[in-house]
Design an enzyme around this catalytic site. Structure first.
Site, PDB file in Angstrom:
ATOM      1  N   LYS A   1      33.712  -6.166  -5.392  1.00  0.00           N
ATOM      2  CA  LYS A   1      34.731  -5.294  -6.011  1.00  0.00           C
ATOM      3  C   LYS A   1      34.699  -3.921  -5.343  1.00  0.00           C
ATOM      4  O   LYS A   1      33.656  -3.266  -5.296  1.00  0.00           O
ATOM      5  CB  LYS A   1      34.448  -5.166  -7.513  1.00  0.00           C
ATOM      6  CG  LYS A   1      35.335  -4.135  -8.233  1.00  0.00           C
ATOM      7  CD  LYS A   1      35.080  -4.116  -9.742  1.00  0.00           C
ATOM      8  CE  LYS A   1      35.802  -2.962 -10.427  1.00  0.00           C
ATOM      9  NZ  LYS A   1      35.550  -2.888 -11.871  1.00  0.00           N
TER      10      LYS A   1
ATOM     11  N   ASP B   1      37.886   4.350 -10.493  1.00  0.00           N
ATOM     12  CA  ASP B   1      38.493   3.626 -11.615  1.00  0.00           C
ATOM     13  C   ASP B   1      38.769   4.591 -12.765  1.00  0.00           C
ATOM     14  O   ASP B   1      37.913   4.820 -13.622  1.00  0.00           O
ATOM     15  CB  ASP B   1      37.554   2.493 -12.078  1.00  0.00           C
ATOM     16  CG  ASP B   1      38.149   1.699 -13.229  1.00  0.00           C
ATOM     17  OD1 ASP B   1      39.357   1.866 -13.514  1.00  0.00           O
ATOM     18  OD2 ASP B   1      37.406   0.892 -13.837  1.00  0.00           O
TER      19      ASP B   1
ATOM     20  N   LYS C   1      40.761   5.873 -19.030  1.00  0.00           N
ATOM     21  CA  LYS C   1      39.430   6.028 -19.600  1.00  0.00           C
ATOM     22  C   LYS C   1      39.311   7.419 -20.207  1.00  0.00           C
ATOM     23  O   LYS C   1      40.072   8.330 -19.852  1.00  0.00           O
ATOM     24  CB  LYS C   1      38.372   5.880 -18.498  1.00  0.00           C
ATOM     25  CG  LYS C   1      38.161   4.467 -18.004  1.00  0.00           C
ATOM     26  CD  LYS C   1      37.053   4.427 -16.968  1.00  0.00           C
ATOM     27  CE  LYS C   1      36.823   3.046 -16.401  1.00  0.00           C
ATOM     28  NZ  LYS C   1      36.301   2.060 -17.356  1.00  0.00           N
TER      29      LYS C   1
ATOM     30  N   ASP D   1      32.559   2.469  -8.625  1.00  0.00           N
ATOM     31  CA  ASP D   1      33.166   1.167  -8.918  1.00  0.00           C
ATOM     32  C   ASP D   1      33.427   0.324  -7.653  1.00  0.00           C
ATOM     33  O   ASP D   1      34.008  -0.750  -7.743  1.00  0.00           O
ATOM     34  CB  ASP D   1      34.461   1.380  -9.717  1.00  0.00           C
ATOM     35  CG  ASP D   1      34.683   0.299 -10.759  1.00  0.00           C
ATOM     36  OD1 ASP D   1      33.713  -0.391 -11.103  1.00  0.00           O
ATOM     37  OD2 ASP D   1      35.839   0.139 -11.209  1.00  0.00           O
TER      38      ASP D   1
ATOM     39  N   ASP E   1      42.637  -1.281 -17.374  1.00  0.00           N
ATOM     40  CA  ASP E   1      41.254  -0.925 -17.040  1.00  0.00           C
ATOM     41  C   ASP E   1      40.414  -2.162 -16.690  1.00  0.00           C
ATOM     42  O   ASP E   1      39.305  -2.037 -16.186  1.00  0.00           O
ATOM     43  CB  ASP E   1      40.630  -0.165 -18.224  1.00  0.00           C
ATOM     44  CG  ASP E   1      39.403   0.635 -17.800  1.00  0.00           C
ATOM     45  OD1 ASP E   1      39.170   0.744 -16.582  1.00  0.00           O
ATOM     46  OD2 ASP E   1      38.693   1.150 -18.692  1.00  0.00           O
TER      47      ASP E   1
ATOM     48  N   GLU F   1      40.663  -4.003 -14.214  1.00  0.00           N
ATOM     49  CA  GLU F   1      41.300  -4.137 -12.887  1.00  0.00           C
ATOM     50  C   GLU F   1      40.419  -4.869 -11.884  1.00  0.00           C
ATOM     51  O   GLU F   1      40.912  -5.458 -10.932  1.00  0.00           O
ATOM     52  CB  GLU F   1      41.670  -2.746 -12.351  1.00  0.00           C
ATOM     53  CG  GLU F   1      40.541  -1.986 -11.638  1.00  0.00           C
ATOM     54  CD  GLU F   1      39.337  -1.666 -12.531  1.00  0.00           C
ATOM     55  OE1 GLU F   1      39.498  -1.663 -13.768  1.00  0.00           O
ATOM     56  OE2 GLU F   1      38.237  -1.440 -11.983  1.00  0.00           O
TER      57      GLU F   1
ATOM     58  N   ARG G   1      38.637  -7.613 -12.133  1.00  0.00           N
ATOM     59  CA  ARG G   1      38.866  -9.064 -12.103  1.00  0.00           C
ATOM     60  C   ARG G   1      40.200  -9.396 -11.436  1.00  0.00           C
ATOM     61  O   ARG G   1      40.373 -10.480 -10.889  1.00  0.00           O
ATOM     62  CB  ARG G   1      38.770  -9.638 -13.517  1.00  0.00           C
ATOM     63  CG  ARG G   1      39.761  -9.068 -14.485  1.00  0.00           C
ATOM     64  CD  ARG G   1      39.355  -9.284 -15.934  1.00  0.00           C
ATOM     65  NE  ARG G   1      38.256  -8.401 -16.341  1.00  0.00           N
ATOM     66  CZ  ARG G   1      37.674  -8.436 -17.533  1.00  0.00           C
ATOM     67  NH1 ARG G   1      38.076  -9.315 -18.430  1.00  0.00           N
ATOM     68  NH2 ARG G   1      36.697  -7.609 -17.822  1.00  0.00           N
TER      69      ARG G   1
HETATM   70  N1  BES Z   1      34.570  -0.367 -13.825  1.00  0.00           N
HETATM   71  C1  BES Z   1      34.614  -0.734 -15.187  1.00  0.00           C
HETATM   72  C2  BES Z   1      33.268  -1.227 -15.733  1.00  0.00           C
HETATM   73  C3  BES Z   1      32.156  -0.236 -15.719  1.00  0.00           C
HETATM   74  C4  BES Z   1      31.948   0.612 -16.787  1.00  0.00           C
HETATM   75  C5  BES Z   1      31.274  -0.196 -14.666  1.00  0.00           C
HETATM   76  C6  BES Z   1      30.900   1.513 -16.767  1.00  0.00           C
HETATM   77  C7  BES Z   1      30.204   0.695 -14.649  1.00  0.00           C
HETATM   78  C8  BES Z   1      30.025   1.560 -15.699  1.00  0.00           C
HETATM   79  C9  BES Z   1      35.645  -1.827 -15.401  1.00  0.00           C
HETATM   80  O1  BES Z   1      36.728  -1.819 -14.556  1.00  0.00           O
HETATM   81  C10 BES Z   1      36.173  -1.667 -16.790  1.00  0.00           C
HETATM   82  O2  BES Z   1      36.741  -0.647 -17.059  1.00  0.00           O
HETATM   83  N2  BES Z   1      35.961  -2.670 -17.627  1.00  0.00           N
HETATM   84  C11 BES Z   1      36.414  -2.634 -18.963  1.00  0.00           C
HETATM   85  C12 BES Z   1      36.832  -4.034 -19.313  1.00  0.00           C
HETATM   86  C13 BES Z   1      37.590  -4.137 -20.604  1.00  0.00           C
HETATM   87  C14 BES Z   1      38.932  -3.428 -20.492  1.00  0.00           C
HETATM   88  C15 BES Z   1      37.787  -5.595 -20.918  1.00  0.00           C
HETATM   89  C16 BES Z   1      35.284  -2.147 -19.873  1.00  0.00           C
HETATM   90  O3  BES Z   1      34.136  -2.414 -19.597  1.00  0.00           O
HETATM   91  O4  BES Z   1      35.598  -1.456 -20.835  1.00  0.00           O
HETATM   92 ZN    ZN Z   2      36.397  -0.963 -12.696  1.00  0.00          ZN
HETATM   93 ZN    ZN Z   3      38.302  -0.532 -15.238  1.00  0.00          ZN
END
Ligand code: BES
Ligand code: ZN
Ligand code: ZN
Length: 492
Positions: free
Chosen positions: A262, A267, A274, A285, A344, A346, A348
Site C-alpha cells: 500500500k 491519508d 480524518k 501510510d 477513508d 482507501e 483496500r
Molecule cells: N491508513 C488508515 C489505517 C491506519 C490508521 C494506519 C492509523 C495507521 C495508523 C486506513 O486507510 C484507514 O483509515 N482505515 C480505516 C478503515 C475504516 C474506514 C473501515 C480505519 O482504520 O478507521
Molecule cells: Zn490509509
Molecule cells: Zn484511510
C-alpha cells in the site's frame, strides 16, 4: 557505520569500546569475557559478585581498562537467561551496545559475535543478527535538521573480532547478509519517516527506478484509467499530486510471487476526513510500499533465485471537489464493483487493483503489506503485525520468517460469517462496514474477493509501522517492518 571482521584476540584489539557478553545467572564470565576479565584482574567477576552485572538481556556495564587492554573501555552486555536465548536476543544485545557506544561517543567499536558459543546459534546467523542489531540500532532519521546536537553522533566502525580463521569466514558470510538487510530496513525507515511533501508517488517512482538489478515501470493516471483500474485511480481523484502505480520486476523469468505494498503517501481520509489529531502521522501510510520496494532491493543484492514482482499502488487520499464520495460506486480492474461507504477505507481500493494486476501477470502467490486498519492497532498494539489469507501454508511460512527476523506476526480469522457485514445492495461489495466490527478481517475479506483462488496473504502493519516509544534496537519512529520478514521468506 563500516563493518569489518578481524581475525584477532579481543585482548589485542585497539578500539574505543570493546563489547563482550555475559548470560544471566552466570557466576563467572565465559569465553571472550573471561579472557578480558583475566587481563582486567577480575574486574568483571567482581561486578558480577557485587550484583552490578546481572546479565539481564540488553543490560550494559561500562568498565575503563586503565591501560590493562588496548581497548579504552569494555562494555559487558547481558544476553539474558541461557535457556531463553534465541536469535533476536543477539540483535537486542547488539543494539544495546551500539546505543551505549553512541552515548559515550565511541568512534571505533569492537565486538564479539553474540550467542554462537553457549547460545547455540549458527555462526553466520549470529553474525547476521549482530550486524542487524547494530545497524538498525544505530539508525537515526536525519530528516531536514540543519542544527545538529549530540544525538547525531555516529559510530564510525564496527570491528567484529574472532580468533579462529575458519570462523572468520563464516562470520563474513553473515555480515554481508546482515549489512544488506539492515541497509534496506533503514532505507525503508527513511522513506516512512520522511514527510508527505517530499515522499510523493512521483518521488517513490523515481526512487524505485534507482534500485539496481530490478526493472521498473511507473504507470500514470491516464494509463491506469485506460487499463480500467478504477478502484485505484478513484482514490487519488481528490488530490493534485499525480498518482503512480509502480511495478518492479526482479528475476529472469515470469514472476511467480507478487509483493504488493500500500502506497498512500498521505491519508487525509478523503471526504470521510480524518480528525486532525495526529493527522501528521498519516504520512506513514506508504510503509507497505516502502517495505516492498526495499525488499526488492535486498533480494536483488542477495541474488535471490526467485522471480518476484513488486507492485506499489501509490496515491494521495485527499478531499476536494473532484474527490470520490461516500455512496459512490466504482468499478475495478477485475470488473467487480465497489460501493464506497468510507473514502477513508482507501488502502483496500488501491490494493484490490494491484492484486488483480498481479493475477493478470500469472503469479502463483500474492503477499500484500499494508497499514490497513486502525483496529489492527487496537487488537495487537505495536508489538506485532496481523496476518490473514486463503493459504495456511503461506501464512505459516510468513509467520516463521517473521520469527527468524525478529518481527512478530499474529493471525486473524477470515470467517464466512463476517462476509455478511460488507454485503452491498447496489454493488458487489462495500469497501467497509458502517458498524466497524471485526475491522482487520473485514479488510482482509475485501481483498480476498480480488485474490480469488490465488494463494494470498495480507499483512496489516498499521500497529508495527511506527513506534511512539522505542523498543529494544528500534528507536521511536518508523520501523521498516516487514523488510526483514519478506526478505527472509524470499531467501528461504
Ligand atoms: N491508513 C488508515 C489505517 C491506519 C490508521 C494506519 C492509523 C495507521 C495508523 C486506513 O486507510 C484507514 O483509515 N482505515 C480505516 C478503515 C475504516 C474506514 C473501515 C480505519 O482504520 O478507521
Ligand atoms: Zn490509509
Ligand atoms: Zn484511510
Amino acid at each position: 557505520m563500516r563493518v569489518k571482521v578481524k581475525c584477532a584476540s579481543v585482548i589485542n584489539v585497539k578500539c574505543d569500546l570493546l563489547v563482550v557478553n555475559i548470560f544471566e545467572e552466570m557466576e563467572v564470565p565465559g569465553g571472550a569475557a573471561a579472557a578480558v576479565d583475566k587481563k582486567m584482574k577480575g574486574a568483571i567477576t567482581d561486578l558480577v559478585k557485587s550484583g552490578e552485572i546481572t546479565g539481564k538481556i540488553g543490560e550494559v556495564n561500562l568498565i575503563h581498562t586503565q591501560g590493562k587492554l588496548p581497548a579504552t573501555q569494555v562494555l559487558v552486555v547481558g544476553l539474558g537467561k541461557a535457556c531463553d536465548f534465541e536469535l533476536d536476543k543477539a540483535r537486542i544485545a547488539a543494539g544495546a551496545a551500539i546505543a551505549e557506544a553512541k552515548k559515550i561517543k565511541a568512534k571505533q567499536v569492537a565486538s564479539i559475535v553474540h550467542g554462537a558459543g553457549s547460545g547455540g546459534l549458527k555462526l553466520p546467523d549470529a553474525a547476521q543478527a549482530l550486524v542487524e542489531g547494530s545497524l538498525i540500532g544505530a539508525y537515526k532519521y536525519k530528516g531536514f535538521v540543519t542544527i545538529k546536537d549530540d544525538s547525531f553522533f555516529e559510530v564510525g566502525e564496527l570491528i567484529i573480532v574472532e580468533i579462529s580463521k575458519t570462523k572468520v569466514k563464516l562470520i563474513a558470510k553473515g555480515v554481508a547478509v546482515g549489512e544488506i538487510i539492515a541497509g534496506a530496513v533503514n532505507n525503508a525507515r527513511d522513506l516512512v519517516n520522511a514527510p508527505a511533501n517530499r515522499v510523493t508517488p512521483t518521488f517513490l517512482a523515481a526512487y524505485a527506478k534507482k534500485v539496481v538489478g530490478v526493472s521498473v515501470k511507473a504507470i500514470g493516471l491516464r494509463e491506469a484509467r485506460k487499463l480500467g483500474m478504477e478502484a485505484y485511480y478513484s482514490v487519488s481523484k481528490g488530490s493534485d499530486e499525480p498518482a503512480k502505480f509502480i511495478v518492479m520486476k526482479y528475476g529472469s523469468g515470469k514472476p511467480d510471487i507478487a509483493l504488493v505494498g500500500k502506497g498512500i503517501t498521505f491519508d487525509a481520509g478523503g471526504i470521510s476526513l480524518k480528525s486532525s489529531r495526529k493527522l501528521w502521522e498519516m504520512k506513514i501510510d506508504m510503509a507497505g510500499a516502502a517495505a516492498v520496494l526495499e525488499t526488492m532491493r535486498a533480494i536483488s543484492k542477495l541474488k535471490s533465485r526467485k522471480n518476484v514482482v513488486g507492485i506499489l499502488p501509490c496515491a494521495e487520499n485527499m478531499p476536494d471537489g473532484e474527490a470520490q464520495k461516500p455512496g459512490d460506486v466504482v468499478g475495478s480492474l477485475s470488473g467487480k464493483t465497489i460501493e464506497i461507504i468510507s473514502t477513508d477505507a482507501e488502502g483496500r481500493m488501491v490494493l484490490a487493483d494491484a492484486i488483480t494486476y498481479a493475477k493478470n501477470l500469472g503469479v502463483k502467490k500474492i503477499i500484500d503489506v499494508a497499514t490497513l486498519t486502525g483496529s489492527c492497532i487496537s487488537a495487537l498494539g505495536d508489538a506485532c503485525s496481523g496476518i490473514m489469507g486463503n493459504d495456511q501454508e503461506l501464512i505459516d511460512l510468513l509467520i516463521d520468517s517473521g520469527k527468524r527476523s525478529g518481527e512478530k506476526i499474529w493471525q486473524f480469522p477470515l470467517f464466512e460469517e463476517y462476509k455478511e457485514y460488507s454485503k452491498s445492495q447496489i454493488a458487489d461489495i462495500k469497501n467497509c462496514t458502517e458498524q466497524g466490527k471485526a475491522g482487520p478481517p473485514i479488510g482482509g475479506l475485501f481483498l480476498q474477493l480480488f485474490a480469488e483462488e490465488t494463494p494470498w496473504a495480507h499483512i496489516d502493519i498499521a500497529g508495527t509501522v511506527y513506534l511512539d516509544k522505542g523498543r529494544a534496537y528500534l528507536s521511536p519512529g518508523a520501523t521498516g517492518v516487514m523488510v526483514r520478514t519478506l526478505t527472509s521468506y524470499l531467501m528461504g
